[in-house]
Design a protein around this motif. Structure first.
Motif, PDB file in Angstrom:
ATOM      1  N   PHE A 215      41.089  23.252  -8.946  1.00  0.00           N
ATOM      2  CA  PHE A 215      39.874  22.837  -8.239  1.00  0.00           C
ATOM      3  C   PHE A 215      39.925  23.235  -6.768  1.00  0.00           C
ATOM      4  N   ASP A 216      41.117  23.182  -6.174  1.00  0.00           N
ATOM      5  CA  ASP A 216      41.246  23.598  -4.776  1.00  0.00           C
ATOM      6  C   ASP A 216      40.980  25.099  -4.630  1.00  0.00           C
ATOM      7  N   GLU A 217      41.390  25.866  -5.623  1.00  0.00           N
ATOM      8  CA  GLU A 217      41.154  27.316  -5.581  1.00  0.00           C
ATOM      9  C   GLU A 217      39.661  27.624  -5.544  1.00  0.00           C
ATOM     10  N   ILE A 218      38.888  26.896  -6.317  1.00  0.00           N
ATOM     11  CA  ILE A 218      37.439  27.115  -6.319  1.00  0.00           C
ATOM     12  C   ILE A 218      36.818  26.593  -5.024  1.00  0.00           C
ATOM     13  N   LEU A 219      37.333  25.482  -4.504  1.00  0.00           N
ATOM     14  CA  LEU A 219      36.854  24.987  -3.217  1.00  0.00           C
ATOM     15  C   LEU A 219      37.064  26.024  -2.115  1.00  0.00           C
ATOM     16  N   GLN A 220      38.243  26.626  -2.102  1.00  0.00           N
ATOM     17  CA  GLN A 220      38.558  27.616  -1.074  1.00  0.00           C
ATOM     18  C   GLN A 220      37.708  28.868  -1.198  1.00  0.00           C
ATOM     19  N   SER A 221      37.216  29.153  -2.387  1.00  0.00           N
ATOM     20  CA  SER A 221      36.384  30.346  -2.587  1.00  0.00           C
ATOM     21  C   SER A 221      34.992  30.175  -2.004  1.00  0.00           C
ATOM     22  N   LYS A 222      34.601  28.909  -1.762  1.00  0.00           N
ATOM     23  CA  LYS A 222      33.277  28.590  -1.237  1.00  0.00           C
ATOM     24  C   LYS A 222      32.174  29.189  -2.117  1.00  0.00           C
ATOM     25  N   ALA A 223      32.385  29.116  -3.419  1.00  0.00           N
ATOM     26  CA  ALA A 223      31.414  29.658  -4.370  1.00  0.00           C
ATOM     27  C   ALA A 223      30.111  28.888  -4.354  1.00  0.00           C
TER      28      ALA A 223
ATOM     29  N   PHE B 198      29.618  22.134  -4.007  1.00  0.00           N
ATOM     30  CA  PHE B 198      30.921  21.771  -4.573  1.00  0.00           C
ATOM     31  C   PHE B 198      31.825  21.367  -3.415  1.00  0.00           C
ATOM     32  N   THR B 199      31.732  20.115  -3.018  1.00  0.00           N
ATOM     33  CA  THR B 199      32.431  19.608  -1.835  1.00  0.00           C
ATOM     34  C   THR B 199      33.791  19.032  -2.210  1.00  0.00           C
ATOM     35  N   PRO B 200      34.673  18.831  -1.229  1.00  0.00           N
ATOM     36  CA  PRO B 200      35.961  18.202  -1.526  1.00  0.00           C
ATOM     37  C   PRO B 200      35.807  16.832  -2.173  1.00  0.00           C
ATOM     38  N   THR B 201      34.812  16.069  -1.743  1.00  0.00           N
ATOM     39  CA  THR B 201      34.585  14.742  -2.330  1.00  0.00           C
ATOM     40  C   THR B 201      34.182  14.861  -3.798  1.00  0.00           C
ATOM     41  N   TYR B 202      33.275  15.783  -4.074  1.00  0.00           N
ATOM     42  CA  TYR B 202      32.826  15.999  -5.456  1.00  0.00           C
ATOM     43  C   TYR B 202      33.996  16.453  -6.324  1.00  0.00           C
ATOM     44  N   ALA B 203      34.760  17.422  -5.817  1.00  0.00           N
ATOM     45  CA  ALA B 203      35.890  17.953  -6.579  1.00  0.00           C
ATOM     46  C   ALA B 203      36.920  16.860  -6.860  1.00  0.00           C
ATOM     47  N   LYS B 204      37.196  16.011  -5.860  1.00  0.00           N
ATOM     48  CA  LYS B 204      38.169  14.936  -6.045  1.00  0.00           C
ATOM     49  C   LYS B 204      37.720  13.974  -7.132  1.00  0.00           C
ATOM     50  N   GLU B 205      36.434  13.641  -7.152  1.00  0.00           N
ATOM     51  CA  GLU B 205      35.902  12.735  -8.171  1.00  0.00           C
ATOM     52  C   GLU B 205      36.036  13.331  -9.564  1.00  0.00           C
TER      53      GLU B 205
ATOM     54  N   VAL C   4      28.761  24.656 -12.043  1.00  0.00           N
ATOM     55  CA  VAL C   4      29.272  26.013 -12.253  1.00  0.00           C
ATOM     56  C   VAL C   4      30.673  26.133 -11.648  1.00  0.00           C
ATOM     57  N   SER C   5      30.838  25.599 -10.441  1.00  0.00           N
ATOM     58  CA  SER C   5      32.159  25.619  -9.810  1.00  0.00           C
ATOM     59  C   SER C   5      33.160  24.794 -10.603  1.00  0.00           C
ATOM     60  N   ALA C   6      32.716  23.641 -11.117  1.00  0.00           N
ATOM     61  CA  ALA C   6      33.596  22.813 -11.948  1.00  0.00           C
ATOM     62  C   ALA C   6      33.971  23.558 -13.222  1.00  0.00           C
ATOM     63  N   GLU C   7      33.037  24.326 -13.766  1.00  0.00           N
ATOM     64  CA  GLU C   7      33.322  25.113 -14.967  1.00  0.00           C
ATOM     65  C   GLU C   7      34.389  26.164 -14.697  1.00  0.00           C
ATOM     66  N   LEU C   8      34.291  26.847 -13.556  1.00  0.00           N
ATOM     67  CA  LEU C   8      35.290  27.849 -13.200  1.00  0.00           C
ATOM     68  C   LEU C   8      36.663  27.205 -13.013  1.00  0.00           C
ATOM     69  N   ALA C   9      36.689  26.051 -12.336  1.00  0.00           N
ATOM     70  CA  ALA C   9      37.951  25.348 -12.126  1.00  0.00           C
ATOM     71  C   ALA C   9      38.552  24.885 -13.449  1.00  0.00           C
ATOM     72  N   THR C  10      37.691  24.448 -14.361  1.00  0.00           N
ATOM     73  CA  THR C  10      38.159  24.000 -15.672  1.00  0.00           C
ATOM     74  C   THR C  10      38.745  25.150 -16.463  1.00  0.00           C
ATOM     75  N   GLU C  11      38.132  26.322 -16.363  1.00  0.00           N
ATOM     76  CA  GLU C  11      38.680  27.522 -17.019  1.00  0.00           C
ATOM     77  C   GLU C  11      40.086  27.819 -16.506  1.00  0.00           C
ATOM     78  N   ILE C  12      40.243  27.771 -15.191  1.00  0.00           N
ATOM     79  CA  ILE C  12      41.545  28.063 -14.592  1.00  0.00           C
ATOM     80  C   ILE C  12      42.580  27.032 -15.020  1.00  0.00           C
ATOM     81  N   PHE C  13      42.223  25.758 -14.909  1.00  0.00           N
ATOM     82  CA  PHE C  13      43.162  24.700 -15.294  1.00  0.00           C
ATOM     83  C   PHE C  13      43.575  24.836 -16.754  1.00  0.00           C
TER      84      PHE C  13
END
Length: 202
Positions: A151-159, A163-170, A9-18
């Motif tokens: 992706f950093d924006e969603i990480l900072q939201s702590k949604a 959705f960890t920094p490692t997961y987001a980086k991958e 879900v967090s990846a989906e939000l980040a993908t929408e933003i990107f």
């Protein structure tokens, strides 16, 4: 709004933003989207579009060229219902299922070298070519910056705690590789098309 906890879900939000930011930077008709929190739930906020798109829109040629963008980002959810309009200007919406989001590895491998759009947006081969030229003109560093920023924006939201920094980086690394491969595929695919043909195959 999404209330459940799932890193996809967090990846989906980040993908929408990107998708919104990089698409708008390239000049394609995408809406600005914002992630908001409402009553403890996260979701996407964007302008309401009341009309169905049609081939007589004021920006129809730009909309037609945007098909290349949708193919580039592997938007498997690009369909007629996701091309809407307001004041005779058309926009493509809903990019949450683009890139690697919600796709297991086997599906990515299956889709990587195929066209995935279910609606051709009244495009021709020439429109696809022009859209690809726009995509080819943006620097990889700009794409990377927009991807990491989203992706950093969603990480900072702590949604989502999953959705960890490692997961987001991958996911970011996978997406960047995916975009390079998709662009190469589209160059080959469009290059083999008959330029004299005025419509795309169904």
């Amino acid at each position: 709004m999404r209330g459940y906890k799932d890193p996809n879900v967090s990846a989906e939000l980040a993908t929408e933003i990107f998708s919104s930011r990089i698409g708008r930077k390239m000049g394609f008709p995408l809406l600005e989207v914002k992630v908001i929190e409402f009553q403890g739930k996260f979701g996407i906020l964007m302008e309401y579009l009341p009309e169905k798109a049609h081939p007589n829109l004021k920006n129809i040629n730009l909309l037609r060229m945007a098909l290349a963008f949708e193919e580039w980002i592997l938007n498997v959810d690009m369909k007629e219902d996701h091309v809407l309009a307001k004041d005779e200007i058309g926009y493509v919406i809903d990019h949450g299922h683009s890139l690697s989001t919600w796709k297991p590895t086997y599906l990515l491998q299956e889709l990587l070298y195929k066209r995935v759009s279910r609606f051709d947006m009244w495009s021709t081969y020439e429109h696809l070519k022009e859209g690809l030229e726009i995509i080819d003109g943006i620097k990889e560093s700009e794409i990377k910056d927009e991807m990491e920023g989203a992706f950093d924006e969603i990480l900072q939201s702590k949604a989502c705690s999953l959705f960890t920094p490692t997961y987001a980086k991958e996911v970011v690394e996978t997406n960047l590789k995916l975009l390079k491969l998709r662009k190469d595929f589209l160059k080959r695919d469009i290059g083999t098309l008959n330029k004299a043909t005025t419509s795309l195959p169904s």
